[in-house]
Design an enzyme around this catalytic site. Structure first.
Site, mmCIF file in Angstrom:
data_model
loop_
_atom_site.group_PDB
_atom_site.id
_atom_site.type_symbol
_atom_site.label_atom_id
_atom_site.label_comp_id
_atom_site.label_asym_id
_atom_site.label_seq_id
_atom_site.Cartn_x
_atom_site.Cartn_y
_atom_site.Cartn_z
ATOM 1 N N HIS A 75 95.188 49.870 86.110
ATOM 2 C CA HIS A 75 94.919 51.281 86.384
ATOM 3 C C HIS A 75 96.163 51.970 86.926
ATOM 4 O O HIS A 75 96.960 51.378 87.660
ATOM 5 C CB HIS A 75 93.752 51.431 87.372
ATOM 6 C CG HIS A 75 93.984 50.826 88.722
ATOM 7 N ND1 HIS A 75 94.517 51.534 89.781
ATOM 8 C CD2 HIS A 75 93.761 49.576 89.212
ATOM 9 C CE1 HIS A 75 94.589 50.762 90.848
ATOM 10 N NE2 HIS A 75 94.140 49.557 90.527
ATOM 11 N N ASP A 77 95.711 55.126 88.429
ATOM 12 C CA ASP A 77 95.293 55.964 89.555
ATOM 13 C C ASP A 77 95.535 55.222 90.859
ATOM 14 O O ASP A 77 95.563 53.984 90.914
ATOM 15 C CB ASP A 77 93.829 56.379 89.424
ATOM 16 C CG ASP A 77 92.871 55.199 89.427
ATOM 17 O OD1 ASP A 77 93.150 54.191 88.748
ATOM 18 O OD2 ASP A 77 91.823 55.279 90.103
ATOM 19 N N ASP A 106 99.582 48.421 94.152
ATOM 20 C CA ASP A 106 98.253 48.616 93.558
ATOM 21 C C ASP A 106 98.225 49.877 92.706
ATOM 22 O O ASP A 106 97.843 50.936 93.194
ATOM 23 C CB ASP A 106 97.213 48.672 94.666
ATOM 24 C CG ASP A 106 95.790 48.610 94.169
ATOM 25 O OD1 ASP A 106 95.575 48.268 92.994
ATOM 26 O OD2 ASP A 106 94.884 48.908 94.969
ATOM 27 N N GLU A 136 90.004 53.658 88.469
ATOM 28 C CA GLU A 136 89.581 52.391 89.065
ATOM 29 C C GLU A 136 89.331 52.552 90.550
ATOM 30 O O GLU A 136 88.412 51.941 91.103
ATOM 31 C CB GLU A 136 90.642 51.310 88.823
ATOM 32 C CG GLU A 136 90.164 49.882 89.089
ATOM 33 C CD GLU A 136 90.279 49.444 90.542
ATOM 34 O OE1 GLU A 136 89.652 48.435 90.904
ATOM 35 O OE2 GLU A 136 91.004 50.095 91.318
ATOM 36 N N GLU A 137 90.133 53.379 91.202
ATOM 37 C CA GLU A 137 90.000 53.574 92.649
ATOM 38 C C GLU A 137 88.844 54.513 92.996
ATOM 39 O O GLU A 137 88.482 54.625 94.161
ATOM 40 C CB GLU A 137 91.306 54.129 93.228
ATOM 41 C CG GLU A 137 92.523 53.247 93.037
ATOM 42 C CD GLU A 137 92.478 51.979 93.867
ATOM 43 O OE1 GLU A 137 91.440 51.710 94.512
ATOM 44 O OE2 GLU A 137 93.478 51.242 93.867
ATOM 45 N N GLU A 165 95.642 43.182 89.110
ATOM 46 C CA GLU A 165 95.364 43.541 90.501
ATOM 47 C C GLU A 165 96.210 42.678 91.445
ATOM 48 O O GLU A 165 96.559 41.542 91.125
ATOM 49 C CB GLU A 165 93.880 43.338 90.824
ATOM 50 C CG GLU A 165 92.951 44.356 90.192
ATOM 51 C CD GLU A 165 93.083 45.739 90.818
ATOM 52 O OE1 GLU A 165 93.647 45.846 91.922
ATOM 53 O OE2 GLU A 165 92.624 46.707 90.206
ATOM 54 N N HIS A 348 96.924 50.202 99.676
ATOM 55 C CA HIS A 348 96.095 51.233 100.321
ATOM 56 C C HIS A 348 96.594 51.617 101.714
ATOM 57 O O HIS A 348 95.911 52.352 102.428
ATOM 58 C CB HIS A 348 94.625 50.789 100.412
ATOM 59 C CG HIS A 348 93.938 50.714 99.086
ATOM 60 N ND1 HIS A 348 92.565 50.816 98.951
ATOM 61 C CD2 HIS A 348 94.406 50.548 97.822
ATOM 62 C CE1 HIS A 348 92.235 50.722 97.667
ATOM 63 N NE2 HIS A 348 93.355 50.554 96.974
#
Length: 376
Positions: A75, A77, A106, A136-137, A165, A348
């Site tokens: 992903h 995003d 990520d 995805e997030e 991931e 994150h």
């Protein structure tokens, strides 16, 4: 064949803001990387606000007729960067041995390593595809699921899929994910009758019933774990009455649960169990099942992943099912899927960063995995 430095590719991707749901420039950037390598790139938008629009990308470089098909998935995003960064989150910055920026780990860094890897694999080795979403997030309703529908519609299901991931914990290569727990969120509501606290016989307070319901739910022991999974757990994640007055019995009380469950359960089975408890206490339950548990049992695929990792890092990765959900929960319906990627310590977080050498090592690992998966 072309050598592409994954650090340079990661910088280009990081420099494109792409807070979920992502569209536009970051997909332009990836398409510009893949098309010169012989990939036919298909992009499409799915979904409407508030959960969309979401952009998705499927890129395929077909190999000889009858050759195997290996897919990379991921992903573009990212989660919102938040405050307090040492540098601009969407302006990549090298400091020492690290590359900083939102998505470095990520998972724009992993996608950069994927592109670098396939640039060194000849087209005659077999078919390679990229399954890349911008959702995805977020809720993940308009991302990988529509991508899978597209892949099936054109008859291009891969034989194996690797999701990039960030699975490594302390060092690149120490862990790969062969499965994930399922996830379900449940909203609980107990209705009563509003009234004055001095006249409780004329009202019906829902709070004691909600408290009793939550106490029963919190005391549940769902299981003791299974061969490949840790014990399932139920967590109370929100409790709300929203009563601004001190002398009013409220008419309604609400709570929310999150359950992460292993292969001893199904999402619907857990929803039914919670619903029965809620109803016994005079309440209602509304649920959203985000995904079922799954495992790609150790075998040929996990072995070739482990061999590729060990060849480049000297580590034999632990095969794990820990952590949250990922888009592997959807892709596993298409073909066997394993997740492997960078160290997850800063994902994150503010000042998200990746070791630049890890990006280069990861590209070599991905090259080995793809070549082995294609039968090379």
């Amino acid at each position: 064949m072309t050598e592409l430095d994954p650090v340079l590719l990661a910088e280009r991707l990081i420099d494109c803001p792409s807070v979920t749901p992502a569209t536009g420039a970051v997909f332009d950037c990836l398409a510009e990387m893949l098309e010169p390598l012989g990939f036919a790139v298909h992009r499409f938008i799915a979904g409407e606000p508030p959960e969309g629009p979401v952009e998705n990308l499927y890129a395929l470089r077909k190999g000889p007729e009858g050759s195997r098909h290996f897919a990379f998935a991921g992903h573009l995003d990212v989660v919102p960067p938040g405050e307090g960064w040492s540098s601009a989150p969407f302006t990549s910055e090298r400091r020492g041995e690290l590359l900083y920026g939102r998505g470095a780990v990520d998972m724009k860094g992993s996608i950069a390593s994927m592109v670098s890897a396939v640039a060194q694999i000849p087209a005659q080795a077999g078919s390679i595809s990229f399954i890349i979403t911008g959702d995805e997030e977020g809720p993940a309703r308009y991302g990988t699921v529509p991508l899978i529908e597209h892949i099936r519609a054109i008859g291009e299901e891969p034989d194996l899929c690797l999701v990039g991931e960030p699975t490594s914990v302390n060092r690149l290569g120490d862990m790969a994910k062969i499965g994930r727990r399922g996830s379900v969120n449940i909203w609980l509501t107990v209705k009563g009758a509003q009234g004055h606290v001095a006249y409780p016989h004329l009202a019906d307070n829902p709070i004691p019933r909600l408290i009793a319901m939550l106490a029963e739910l919190d005391a549940l022991v769902l299981d003791e774990g299974s061969e490949w999974f840790q014990p399932s757990n139920l967590e109370i994640t929100d409790l709300e009455v929203g009563n601004p007055a001190t002398n009013v019995i409220p008419a309604e009380a609400r709570a929310r649960l999150s359950i992460r469950f292993n292969d001893l359960h199904t999402g619907q089975g857990l929803v039914d169990r919670v619903t029965a408890i809620a109803q016994r206490h005079g309440g209602e339950a509304r649920a959203v099942i985000s995904g079922e548990s799954f495992v790609t049992l150790p075998g040929a695929f996990s072995t070739l992943v482990a061999q590729a990792v060990e060849a480049e890092t000297g580590l034999s990765p632990e095969l794990s099912t820990t952590g949250g959900t990922s888009d592997a929960r959807f892709l596993r319906a298409v073909c066997p899927v394993i997740e492997f990627g960078l160290c997850n310590a800063t994902m994150h977080k503010k000042d998200e960063a990746v070791a630049m050498e890890d990006l280069r090592v990861l590209a070599r690992i991905y090259k080995r995995i793809a070549e082995a998966a294609l039968g090379g």
